[in-house]
Design an enzyme around this catalytic site. Structure first.
Site, PDB file in Angstrom:
ATOM      1  N   HIS A   1      -3.644  -4.773   7.792  1.00 53.94           N
ATOM      2  CA  HIS A   1      -3.767  -3.365   8.497  1.00 53.94           C
ATOM      3  C   HIS A   1      -3.291  -3.870   9.344  1.00 53.94           C
ATOM      4  O   HIS A   1      -2.802  -4.544  10.451  1.00 53.94           O
ATOM      5  CB  HIS A   1      -5.324  -3.165   9.281  1.00 53.94           C
ATOM      6  CG  HIS A   1      -5.289  -2.188   9.425  1.00 53.94           C
ATOM      7  ND1 HIS A   1      -4.761  -0.863  10.297  1.00 53.94           N
ATOM      8  CD2 HIS A   1      -6.326  -0.662   8.355  1.00 53.94           C
ATOM      9  CE1 HIS A   1      -5.256   0.713  10.124  1.00 53.94           C
ATOM     10  NE2 HIS A   1      -6.145   0.804   8.786  1.00 53.94           N
TER      11      HIS A   1
ATOM     12  N   ARG B   1      -6.750  12.633   0.370  1.00 55.42           N
ATOM     13  CA  ARG B   1      -5.690  12.859   1.337  1.00 55.42           C
ATOM     14  C   ARG B   1      -4.315  12.805   0.804  1.00 55.42           C
ATOM     15  O   ARG B   1      -3.534  13.310   1.376  1.00 55.42           O
ATOM     16  CB  ARG B   1      -6.187  12.855   2.601  1.00 55.42           C
ATOM     17  CG  ARG B   1      -5.560  11.430   3.285  1.00 55.42           C
ATOM     18  CD  ARG B   1      -6.465  11.461   4.629  1.00 55.42           C
ATOM     19  NE  ARG B   1      -7.873  11.648   4.717  1.00 55.42           N
ATOM     20  CZ  ARG B   1      -7.953  10.776   6.068  1.00 55.42           C
ATOM     21  NH1 ARG B   1      -7.073  10.507   6.656  1.00 55.42           N
ATOM     22  NH2 ARG B   1      -9.184  10.777   6.719  1.00 55.42           N
ATOM     23  N   HIS B   2      -4.477  11.402   0.091  1.00 57.32           N
ATOM     24  CA  HIS B   2      -3.182  11.120   0.032  1.00 57.32           C
ATOM     25  C   HIS B   2      -2.772  10.857  -2.073  1.00 57.32           C
ATOM     26  O   HIS B   2      -2.891  11.466  -2.523  1.00 57.32           O
ATOM     27  CB  HIS B   2      -2.725   9.704   0.525  1.00 57.32           C
ATOM     28  CG  HIS B   2      -3.841   9.230   1.453  1.00 57.32           C
ATOM     29  ND1 HIS B   2      -4.504   8.416   0.329  1.00 57.32           N
ATOM     30  CD2 HIS B   2      -4.047   8.774   2.693  1.00 57.32           C
ATOM     31  CE1 HIS B   2      -5.249   7.296   1.073  1.00 57.32           C
ATOM     32  NE2 HIS B   2      -4.885   7.795   2.450  1.00 57.32           N
TER      33      HIS B   2
ATOM     34  N   ARG C   1      -9.314   8.380  -1.003  1.00 58.03           N
ATOM     35  CA  ARG C   1     -10.798   8.959  -0.241  1.00 58.03           C
ATOM     36  C   ARG C   1     -11.245  10.052  -0.998  1.00 58.03           C
ATOM     37  O   ARG C   1     -11.140  10.479  -1.850  1.00 58.03           O
ATOM     38  CB  ARG C   1      -9.762   8.476   0.953  1.00 58.03           C
ATOM     39  CG  ARG C   1      -9.400   7.919   1.724  1.00 58.03           C
ATOM     40  CD  ARG C   1      -8.787   8.649   3.056  1.00 58.03           C
ATOM     41  NE  ARG C   1      -8.090   7.327   4.200  1.00 58.03           N
ATOM     42  CZ  ARG C   1      -9.328   7.455   5.501  1.00 58.03           C
ATOM     43  NH1 ARG C   1      -9.993   7.872   4.934  1.00 58.03           N
ATOM     44  NH2 ARG C   1      -8.783   5.985   5.652  1.00 58.03           N
TER      45      ARG C   1
ATOM     46  N   ASN D   1       0.929  -1.160   0.125  1.00 58.36           N
ATOM     47  CA  ASN D   1       0.238  -0.130  -0.027  1.00 58.36           C
ATOM     48  C   ASN D   1       1.079   1.024   0.181  1.00 58.36           C
ATOM     49  O   ASN D   1       1.690   1.156   0.950  1.00 58.36           O
ATOM     50  CB  ASN D   1      -0.276  -0.126   1.100  1.00 58.36           C
ATOM     51  CG  ASN D   1      -1.688   1.611   1.184  1.00 58.36           C
ATOM     52  OD1 ASN D   1      -1.823   1.913   1.493  1.00 58.36           O
ATOM     53  ND2 ASN D   1      -3.372   0.334   1.569  1.00 58.36           N
TER      54      ASN D   1
ATOM     55  N   ASP E   1      -0.129   4.849  -0.275  1.00 60.68           N
ATOM     56  CA  ASP E   1      -0.821   5.366   0.409  1.00 60.68           C
ATOM     57  C   ASP E   1       0.274   6.916   1.047  1.00 60.68           C
ATOM     58  O   ASP E   1       0.450   7.429   0.457  1.00 60.68           O
ATOM     59  CB  ASP E   1      -1.948   5.591   1.416  1.00 60.68           C
ATOM     60  CG  ASP E   1      -3.373   4.666   0.751  1.00 60.68           C
ATOM     61  OD1 ASP E   1      -2.641   4.661  -0.768  1.00 60.68           O
ATOM     62  OD2 ASP E   1      -3.734   4.318   1.366  1.00 60.68           O
ATOM     63  N   HIS E   2       0.890   6.160   1.710  1.00 60.75           N
ATOM     64  CA  HIS E   2       2.055   6.960   2.698  1.00 60.75           C
ATOM     65  C   HIS E   2       2.816   7.629   1.582  1.00 60.75           C
ATOM     66  O   HIS E   2       3.289   8.596   1.918  1.00 60.75           O
ATOM     67  CB  HIS E   2       2.406   6.265   3.748  1.00 60.75           C
ATOM     68  CG  HIS E   2       1.265   6.389   4.372  1.00 60.75           C
ATOM     69  ND1 HIS E   2       0.084   7.115   4.798  1.00 60.75           N
ATOM     70  CD2 HIS E   2       1.144   5.556   6.125  1.00 60.75           C
ATOM     71  CE1 HIS E   2      -0.470   7.121   5.817  1.00 60.75           C
ATOM     72  NE2 HIS E   2      -0.303   5.622   6.575  1.00 60.75           N
TER      73      HIS E   2
ATOM     74  N   GLU F   1     -10.595  -9.798   3.155  1.00 60.81           N
ATOM     75  CA  GLU F   1      -9.635  -8.562   3.989  1.00 60.81           C
ATOM     76  C   GLU F   1     -10.067  -8.804   5.561  1.00 60.81           C
ATOM     77  O   GLU F   1     -11.132  -8.286   5.984  1.00 60.81           O
ATOM     78  CB  GLU F   1      -8.473  -7.581   3.056  1.00 60.81           C
ATOM     79  CG  GLU F   1      -7.491  -7.471   3.799  1.00 60.81           C
ATOM     80  CD  GLU F   1      -7.244  -5.937   3.157  1.00 60.81           C
ATOM     81  OE1 GLU F   1      -6.877  -6.068   1.697  1.00 60.81           O
ATOM     82  OE2 GLU F   1      -6.939  -5.090   4.566  1.00 60.81           O
TER      83      GLU F   1
ATOM     84  N   HIS G   1      -5.831   3.402  -2.076  1.00 65.13           N
ATOM     85  CA  HIS G   1      -6.918   4.100  -1.282  1.00 65.13           C
ATOM     86  C   HIS G   1      -7.137   5.286  -1.504  1.00 65.13           C
ATOM     87  O   HIS G   1      -6.338   6.341  -1.634  1.00 65.13           O
ATOM     88  CB  HIS G   1      -6.726   3.862   0.174  1.00 65.13           C
ATOM     89  CG  HIS G   1      -8.272   4.367   1.135  1.00 65.13           C
ATOM     90  ND1 HIS G   1      -8.234   3.793   2.309  1.00 65.13           N
ATOM     91  CD2 HIS G   1      -9.318   4.997   0.558  1.00 65.13           C
ATOM     92  CE1 HIS G   1      -9.859   4.261   2.476  1.00 65.13           C
ATOM     93  NE2 HIS G   1     -10.646   4.484   1.720  1.00 65.13           N
TER      94      HIS G   1
ATOM     95  N   THR H   1      -7.220   6.433   9.114  1.00 63.96           N
ATOM     96  CA  THR H   1      -6.932   5.698   8.915  1.00 63.96           C
ATOM     97  C   THR H   1      -7.955   4.694   8.680  1.00 63.96           C
ATOM     98  O   THR H   1      -8.547   5.019   9.858  1.00 63.96           O
ATOM     99  CB  THR H   1      -5.572   4.550   9.490  1.00 63.96           C
ATOM    100  OG1 THR H   1      -5.619   3.533   8.278  1.00 63.96           O
ATOM    101  CG2 THR H   1      -5.643   4.423  10.633  1.00 63.96           C
ATOM    102  N   THR H   2      -8.335   3.676   8.255  1.00 63.68           N
ATOM    103  CA  THR H   2      -9.808   2.878   8.149  1.00 63.68           C
ATOM    104  C   THR H   2      -9.581   2.105  10.121  1.00 63.68           C
ATOM    105  O   THR H   2      -8.883   1.586   9.978  1.00 63.68           O
ATOM    106  CB  THR H   2      -9.463   1.803   7.550  1.00 63.68           C
ATOM    107  OG1 THR H   2      -9.317   2.214   6.198  1.00 63.68           O
ATOM    108  CG2 THR H   2     -10.895   0.874   7.029  1.00 63.68           C
TER     109      THR H   2
ATOM    110  N   GLU I   1      -8.473   0.501  -3.325  1.00 60.36           N
ATOM    111  CA  GLU I   1      -9.668   0.631  -1.932  1.00 60.36           C
ATOM    112  C   GLU I   1     -10.171   1.950  -1.997  1.00 60.36           C
ATOM    113  O   GLU I   1     -10.153   2.967  -2.268  1.00 60.36           O
ATOM    114  CB  GLU I   1      -8.896   0.866  -0.451  1.00 60.36           C
ATOM    115  CG  GLU I   1      -7.037  -0.553   0.359  1.00 60.36           C
ATOM    116  CD  GLU I   1      -7.197  -0.236   1.066  1.00 60.36           C
ATOM    117  OE1 GLU I   1      -6.897   0.732   1.670  1.00 60.36           O
ATOM    118  OE2 GLU I   1      -6.236  -1.050   1.746  1.00 60.36           O
TER     119      GLU I   1
HETATM  120  N1  PXP Z   1      -5.727  -3.540   4.100  1.00 55.24           N
HETATM  121  C1  PXP Z   1      -6.710  -1.942   4.114  1.00 55.24           C
HETATM  122  C2  PXP Z   1      -8.533  -2.666   3.726  1.00 55.24           C
HETATM  123  C3  PXP Z   1      -6.817  -0.970   4.282  1.00 55.24           C
HETATM  124  O1  PXP Z   1      -7.161   0.289   4.858  1.00 55.24           O
HETATM  125  C4  PXP Z   1      -4.695  -0.310   4.841  1.00 55.24           C
HETATM  126  C5  PXP Z   1      -5.118   0.787   5.622  1.00 55.24           C
HETATM  127  O2  PXP Z   1      -5.097   2.100   4.606  1.00 55.24           O
HETATM  128  C6  PXP Z   1      -4.423  -1.366   4.598  1.00 55.24           C
HETATM  129  C7  PXP Z   1      -4.375  -3.017   4.443  1.00 55.24           C
HETATM  130  C8  PXP Z   1      -2.818  -1.284   5.134  1.00 55.24           C
HETATM  131  O3  PXP Z   1      -2.640  -0.559   6.784  1.00 55.24           O
HETATM  132  P1  PXP Z   1      -0.953  -0.350   7.516  1.00 55.24           P
HETATM  133  O4  PXP Z   1      -1.097   0.999   6.185  1.00 55.24           O
HETATM  134  O5  PXP Z   1      -1.359  -0.508   9.197  1.00 55.24           O
HETATM  135  O6  PXP Z   1      -0.191  -1.440   6.379  1.00 55.24           O
END
Ligand code: PXP
Length: 252
Positions: A198, A55-56, A51, A13, A15-16, A158, A49, A106-107, A76
């Site tokens: 997550h 935001r990202h 959103r 992922n 996003d960051h 998931e 993701h 976060t989610t 996502e």
């Molecule tokens: N899976 C889902 C559905 C998420 O929403 C996220 C966070 O965006 C992740 C996985 C990844 O989680 P983490 O950033 O804590 O590794």
């Protein structure tokens, strides 16, 4: 020679990376570059993701990654009309439906499958099937809620590993892990593919790999956080080398 053991797909992922870019509001770091680097390191899919508040990551990132990253893309998203249209236009390989709250960092939890939600899901999964987009649900390891997953339209779940990750190394770990095992077993019996995500880190991941039938993990925060720290030394050295050259009179 094939490696012994079970193969679990890794979704990275990114996003960051986009969060960091948005901090400056310009172009660096580019999530597309991150997607290529993740692919070179062995990632099996890229996760992002998009959103509501962008935001990202945004649709521009999704389009570029979809077109050029040469890896399956898992989008996502919340099940809103806007996001459904975006997903069906850009056709990621998979959509993972998540709940989305405007003020969350976060989610925060898995989906709550109300009858209204299930109606929207039914329409959406039918449209996805026509476009070849597979649908996954992000769910808490809660057998009652998992029991509401419709019999068609969804091929993967998931499991939310956040509570397990937070309990890791504490007296609650066994209970949280037990919920994951029970949920994974129920999902596999129904023929659903089991993914997890997550809060996963290199420290708690070995235990997560003991979830029966686990096929995929999706990891963001810890990979990007560790990448920043691992890369910092090199980034500082690069600048110091330039400064030494300048002091030596070797600079241009
Ligand atoms: N899976 C889902 C559905 C998420 O929403 C996220 C966070 O965006 C992740 C996985 C990844 O989680 P983490 O950033 O804590 O590794």
């Amino acid at each position: 020679m094939p490696l012994p053991g079970r193969f679990v797909r890794l979704g990275v992922n990114i996003d960051h990376v986009a969060t960091l870019r948005q901090a400056r509001g310009e172009f660096d770091p580019d999530p597309l570059a991150a997607a290529h680097l993740a692919r070179l390191a062995g990632a099996d899919q890229i996760v992002l993701h998009v959103r509501e508040d962008r935001r990202h990551a945004n649709e521009h990132d999704l389009r570029r990654i979809r077109e050029t990253a040469s890896l399956p893309v898992n989008l996502e998203m919340a099940l809103t009309e806007e996001m459904a249209d975006l997903a069906l236009t850009l056709s990621p390989d998979r959509v993972t439906l998540v709940p989305e709250k405007r003020n969350e960092r976060t989610t925060e939890g898995g989906l709550v499958l109300t009858s209204d939600y299930l109606k929207s899901l039914d329409l959406f999964s039918e449209r996805c099937a026509k476009r070849g987009v597979r649908v996954s649900l992000f769910m808490d390891p809660d057998p009652e809620m998992l029991g509401k997953i419709p019999p068609s339209g969804v091929d993967q779940v998931e499991l939310h590993t956040g509570p397990f990750a937070r309990s890791f190394g504490t007296p609650r770990e066994e209970e949280e892990f037990g919920r994951l095992i029970l949920s994974a077993t129920l999902l596999s019996r129904r023929g659903l593919v089991v993914a997890a995500g997550h809060g996963l880190t290199p420290f708690n991941l070995p235990r997560v790999l003991d979830i029966p039938g686990l096929a995929e993990v999706n990891i963001g925060h810890s990979i990007i956080a560790r990448a920043v720290l691992f890369g910092l030394r090199e980034a500082v050295s690069e600048v110091k080398t330039l400064l030494f050259r300048t002091c030596d009179g070797g600079g241009t």
